[in-house]
Design a protein around this motif. Structure first.
Motif: not given
Length: 319
Positions: A77-82, A178-191
């Motif tokens: 899933s991490f490789l698929d994200d990339i 980091f994610n539960f905010r109006a402007k997320a620092k990062a997304f979960a991604g498929d990973v």
């Protein structure tokens, strides 16, 4: 004290990953199907895997086949994200990972008449969980709720090591910061969404196998209703159900109806907790009562879902 240390370790691991993602440009660029408008780091949900891996090392390597399967599905899933891998490659790894999960469950003692439907159901659930990851906070908060429900049940039934649930829960809490905010620092991604789905499915499966009670599937009923009815609608419209889209109810509510995304995510989680609490209460009832409860619940949820979604589409979605 132990959990504070684990929380700190996972928090540091997440920050280290952000440095790596920033350096190697592992980002999520918005497109016409996205629910965000800014370039954001992708793959922050890898902390879910780190939580489970921390437990694995701490416990003296408990549930090894589950962890091997989780590692494989997280890596692909991490490789698929990339790189965006072939669907055939991803499906093959998903299949192998789920078979390892089944081996951990000792499921191969059963007839293939049970194993094949279970295989389809588990792989489908993992992918549906992934498709539901489309707005800030929804994967983190929904996963926290489901893991909390599992922890509540585990206190009395003891179907799995409690720390496995709690370490995964701590990973979800770190990501939520980091994610539960109006402007997320990062997304979960498929990973992130796929690894959390794998963890949650393993725990729910372990619970069902221990108790022989299928009612606990309803711990995923809110996601299930949105995912299943969205797939049905897209299939009827002759759309590719495997292609990325923005046609889940939560996406219509946040994108077209302009409801705050965090409110939508929070609402999905709260609704699931209320339903889950009812499921826990019904688990001690006789089988017929449970069946009536489950069918009634799913019928009511479906009717309400279709009415709300139909109204939102008519009012906000352009033809």
């Amino acid at each position: 004290m132990e959990y504070i240390i684990v929380l700190a370790v996972l928090f540091i691991a997440e920050l280290v990953y952000f440095k790596i993602a920033d350096k190697y440009n592992i980002i999520d660029k918005p497109n016409e199907r996205s629910s965000h408008t800014q370039i954001t780091l992708r793959g922050g949900g890898v902390v879910f895997y780190f939580g489970a891996l921390t437990y694995f090392n701490y416990s003296g390597f408990e549930y090894p086949y589950f962890i091997i399967g989780l590692t494989a599905i997280t890596l692909i899933s991490f490789l698929d994200d990339i790189f965006t891998l072939s669907n055939k490659i991803r499906l093959l790894v998903h299949l192998g990972s789920v078979l390892l999960m089944f081996y951990q469950w000792n499921l191969f003692e059963l007839s293939w008449l049970w194993i094949v439907p279970a295989l389809i159901g588990v792989i489908g659930t993992i992918n549906a969980y992934n498709f539901m990851d489309g707005i800030n906070g929804i994967t983190a908060w929904y996963s926290i709720v489901v893991l909390a429900l599992l922890a509540l049940v585990n206190q009395t039934i003891g179907f799995v090591a409690m720390d496995l649930i709690l370490y995964a829960l701590l990973g979800a809490v770190v990501f939520a910061f980091f994610n539960f905010r109006a402007k997320a620092k990062a997304f979960a991604g498929d990973v992130g969404s796929v690894s959390m789905a794998f963890i949650v499915v393993f725990l729910i499966g372990q619970l069902i196998i221990t108790t022989g009670n299928f009612i606990y599937i309803l711990f995923l009923s809110v996601y299930g209703i949105d995912a299943v009815w969205t797939i049905i609608r897209r299939a009827l419209r002759k759309e590719n159900i495997f292609q990325a889209h923005r046609s889940h109810l939560y996406q219509y509510l946040s994108n077209e109806a302009k409801i705050n995304k965090l409110y939508v995510s929070f609402g999905y989680g709260v609704l699931q907790f209320i339903i889950g609490y009812g499921v826990i209460a019904m688990a001690s009832k006789d089988t017929m009562t449970q069946i009536i409860f489950a069918i009634s619940l799913l019928l009511v949820m479906s009717v309400v879902y279709l009415l709300v979604k139909g109204r939102v589409i008519r009012k906000y979605v352009k033809a």
